[in-house]
Design a protein around this motif. Structure first.
Motif, mmCIF file in Angstrom:
data_model
loop_
_atom_site.group_PDB
_atom_site.id
_atom_site.type_symbol
_atom_site.label_atom_id
_atom_site.label_comp_id
_atom_site.label_asym_id
_atom_site.label_seq_id
_atom_site.Cartn_x
_atom_site.Cartn_y
_atom_site.Cartn_z
ATOM 1 N N GLN A 62 28.713 43.451 26.878
ATOM 2 C CA GLN A 62 28.851 44.136 28.170
ATOM 3 C C GLN A 62 27.589 44.004 29.017
ATOM 4 O OE1 GLN A 62 31.471 45.691 29.467
ATOM 5 N NE2 GLN A 62 32.796 45.340 27.706
ATOM 6 N N MET A 120 25.753 42.127 30.754
ATOM 7 C CA MET A 120 25.501 40.890 31.444
ATOM 8 C C MET A 120 24.444 41.097 32.506
ATOM 9 S SD MET A 120 29.249 40.275 33.015
ATOM 10 C CE MET A 120 28.670 39.950 34.614
ATOM 11 N N ALA A 122 23.835 39.279 38.875
ATOM 12 C CA ALA A 122 23.403 38.188 39.738
ATOM 13 C C ALA A 122 22.586 38.719 40.917
ATOM 14 C CB ALA A 122 24.614 37.419 40.234
ATOM 15 N N MET A 123 22.595 40.047 41.090
ATOM 16 C CA MET A 123 21.972 40.629 42.286
ATOM 17 C C MET A 123 20.510 41.021 42.092
ATOM 18 S SD MET A 123 24.205 40.404 44.549
ATOM 19 C CE MET A 123 23.367 41.299 45.855
ATOM 20 N N LYS A 138 17.555 40.433 44.578
ATOM 21 C CA LYS A 138 18.077 40.189 45.921
ATOM 22 C C LYS A 138 18.072 41.501 46.697
ATOM 23 C CE LYS A 138 21.114 36.472 44.426
ATOM 24 N NZ LYS A 138 22.480 36.181 43.991
ATOM 25 N N PHE A 158 33.619 54.764 44.581
ATOM 26 C CA PHE A 158 34.159 53.406 44.563
ATOM 27 C C PHE A 158 35.675 53.425 44.433
ATOM 28 C CE2 PHE A 158 34.725 49.385 41.985
ATOM 29 C CZ PHE A 158 34.479 48.528 43.028
ATOM 30 N N THR A 159 36.353 52.848 45.405
ATOM 31 C CA THR A 159 37.824 52.729 45.438
ATOM 32 C C THR A 159 38.515 53.981 44.898
ATOM 33 O OG1 THR A 159 37.896 51.627 43.288
ATOM 34 C CG2 THR A 159 37.816 50.214 45.204
ATOM 35 N N GLY A 217 30.861 47.721 47.015
ATOM 36 C CA GLY A 217 30.874 47.522 45.566
ATOM 37 C C GLY A 217 30.991 46.048 45.223
ATOM 38 N N LEU A 218 31.877 45.378 45.925
ATOM 39 C CA LEU A 218 32.061 43.959 45.659
ATOM 40 C C LEU A 218 30.823 43.161 46.041
ATOM 41 C CD1 LEU A 218 34.828 42.138 45.082
ATOM 42 C CD2 LEU A 218 33.963 41.187 47.201
ATOM 43 N N ASP A 219 30.193 43.571 47.143
ATOM 44 C CA ASP A 219 29.019 42.832 47.603
ATOM 45 C C ASP A 219 27.855 42.927 46.628
ATOM 46 O OD1 ASP A 219 29.903 41.569 49.781
ATOM 47 O OD2 ASP A 219 29.158 43.000 51.253
ATOM 48 N N GLY A 269 28.337 43.304 43.349
ATOM 49 C CA GLY A 269 28.787 42.856 42.037
ATOM 50 C C GLY A 269 29.184 43.966 41.089
ATOM 51 N N VAL A 270 29.710 45.065 41.637
ATOM 52 C CA VAL A 270 30.196 46.142 40.779
ATOM 53 C C VAL A 270 31.486 45.684 40.112
ATOM 54 C CG1 VAL A 270 31.245 48.437 40.812
ATOM 55 C CG2 VAL A 270 29.196 47.992 42.147
ATOM 56 N N PHE A 271 31.627 45.943 38.811
ATOM 57 C CA PHE A 271 32.924 45.646 38.229
ATOM 58 C C PHE A 271 33.538 46.814 37.487
ATOM 59 C CE2 PHE A 271 31.496 45.194 33.973
ATOM 60 C CZ PHE A 271 30.388 44.385 33.933
ATOM 61 N N GLN A 274 36.112 40.092 30.296
ATOM 62 C CA GLN A 274 35.429 39.114 29.468
ATOM 63 C C GLN A 274 36.259 37.907 29.042
ATOM 64 O OE1 GLN A 274 32.145 40.065 27.791
ATOM 65 N NE2 GLN A 274 31.924 41.705 29.233
ATOM 66 N N ILE A 315 39.226 45.835 38.532
ATOM 67 C CA ILE A 315 38.360 44.898 39.246
ATOM 68 C C ILE A 315 39.055 43.560 39.447
ATOM 69 C CG2 ILE A 315 37.169 44.219 37.103
ATOM 70 C CD1 ILE A 315 35.575 44.395 40.566
ATOM 71 N N TYR A 322 27.564 34.385 43.577
ATOM 72 C CA TYR A 322 26.470 35.139 44.183
ATOM 73 C C TYR A 322 26.496 36.584 43.700
ATOM 74 C CZ TYR A 322 23.300 36.992 47.692
ATOM 75 O OH TYR A 322 22.236 37.590 48.306
ATOM 76 N N ARG A 323 27.679 37.128 43.546
ATOM 77 C CA ARG A 323 27.808 38.537 43.182
ATOM 78 C C ARG A 323 27.861 38.781 41.684
ATOM 79 N NH1 ARG A 323 29.320 37.357 47.859
ATOM 80 N NH2 ARG A 323 29.254 38.866 49.550
ATOM 81 N N TYR A 324 28.564 37.915 40.978
ATOM 82 C CA TYR A 324 28.792 38.185 39.555
ATOM 83 C C TYR A 324 28.105 37.187 38.628
ATOM 84 C CZ TYR A 324 32.101 41.559 41.243
ATOM 85 O OH TYR A 324 32.660 42.625 41.877
ATOM 86 N N GLY A 325 27.398 36.215 39.198
ATOM 87 C CA GLY A 325 26.679 35.266 38.359
ATOM 88 C C GLY A 325 27.596 34.204 37.785
#
Lengths: 183, 170
Positions: A29, A31, A34-35, A38, A100-101, A130-132, A134-136, B66, B77, B104-107
């Motif tokens: 989990q 991970m 990517a942000m 930034k 969030f949503t 949230g999407l911008d 990278g929230v999942f 995953q 999501i 960009y957002r999730y790698g």
């Protein structure tokens, strides 16, 4: 030379063993976001309590900011909630919510029923911000430094242990950076 | 009066039957569809876009679940990202732009096919190297074995003269 060749299978076996053993303790989990590094993207969204008031990036910068993603559909958020009330006693940080949503009324009820730990909650009904970033899922917590750069993303609920291990060192680091910058 | 009563009875029976059969059919289809992928009701202007949507949603991995792609997952999501993918397609973004947007957002995690980078060299070239090593090993062993066999058949000079003697005697 021959004796080395004879031991190659054993060496390979041990190497593979070490690799697989390490794999047992990895957290799939966790991970990397990517942000990290930034800047917080620009946005314009209402706050939960009054949809007339729009907030944006600049409302979240200037302090060490914790942006906590939460929702009423998120079960772990209930577990996390009392710890959030604890961590806001640390005066160095400001805690903001990102609803969030979610359903607005449900979210307002939640804040009434429990205590509201947030300076304010951003109402992200469509999940755009949230999407911008990278929230999942929820809960997730982002640490944003005084210059508006995202420094950390933590997925999962915060508790005492997590707070001490994952957050406090980073907050100390950022504070040292602020002190350095001001002198 | 009796006829009327019978008639309404028949109608009621018919209605009941219809409901029972209908719900049986419904439950059959519902049961048989539980294994299928989630169905979205996106409207596409043309078939190419729809095809691109299907391909992209299979190429992109759901960040939360995953081991599922966006097309197969029913997680919140994944649903949101499918909606987003749809919007991006409607905006006329190219495939590469959409993939860049997600990365960009999730790698790189969102890609089922990892890009060729320093960290992924072992992923891309590892199997080839292992295969090469295996082939080299096999060749090495086979060569050695055939050499040994060839040596076995070589006769020493003494043996050769002995053999010649025997043959000449005949």
């Amino acid at each position: 030379m021959k004796s080395i060749i004879r031991f190659i299978p054993l060496i390979l076996f041990v190497l593979l063993g070490v690799l697989l053993y390490r794999g047992l303790f990895l957290n799939p989990q966790a991970m990397p976001s990517a942000m990290i590094g930034k800047p917080l993207p620009n946005f314009e969204l209402p706050i939960l309590k009054s949809t007339d008031r729009l907030v944006g990036r600049e409302d979240l910068t200037g302090n060490i900011v914790l942006l906590n993603v939460w929702a009423t559909w998120c079960i772990q958020c209930k577990y996390e909630h009392p710890y959030l009330l604890d961590i806001i006693r640390d005066s160095r940080i400001k805690l903001y919510g990102l609803n969030f949503t979610d359903d607005r009324n449900a979210a307002l009820n939640w804040l009434k029923q429990y205590e509201d730990p947030y300076e304010f909650s951003i109402f992200d009904e469509q999940g755009a911000l949230g999407l911008d970033i990278g929230v999942f899922g929820a809960p997730e917590t982002f640490v944003i430094d005084h210059t508006g750069i995202i420094r950390k993303r933590f997925a999962g609920p915060i508790n005492d242990q997590v707070w001490k291990k994952e957050f406090l060192p980073l907050i100390d680091t950022i504070e040292a950076e602020i002190a350095q910058g001001s002198t | 009066m009796k006829y009327v009563l019978n008639h309404t009875c028949a109608i009621r029976l018919q209605q009941m039957l219809r409901v029972v059969i209908g719900s049986l059919l419904l439950s059959f289809f519902w049961l048989s569809s539980t294994n299928a992928s989630p169905v979205d009701t996106f409207q596409f202007n043309d078939e190419t876009t729809e095809l691109r949507f299907q391909i992209l949603s299979k190429e992109l991995r759901c960040p939360k679940c995953q081991n599922q792609n966006l097309a197969d997952s029913n997680s919140k999501i994944a649903i949101d990202l499918r909606k987003n993918l749809y919007n991006l397609l409607q905006e006329g973004k190219t495939d590469q732009e959409i993939i860049d947007f997600m990365v960009y957002r999730y790698g790189d995690f969102v890609l089922y096919r990892p890009p060729l980078k320093e960290q992924t060299y072992i992923l891309w070239f590892g199997p080839v190297i292992i295969l090469f090593g295996f082939i080299m090993g096999v060749v090495f062993v086979l060569r050695k074995r055939s050499k040994v066999k060839a040596n076995e058949h070589d006769l020493s000079a003494q043996e050769q003269t002995n053999l010649d003697d025997i043959l000449n005697k005949k």
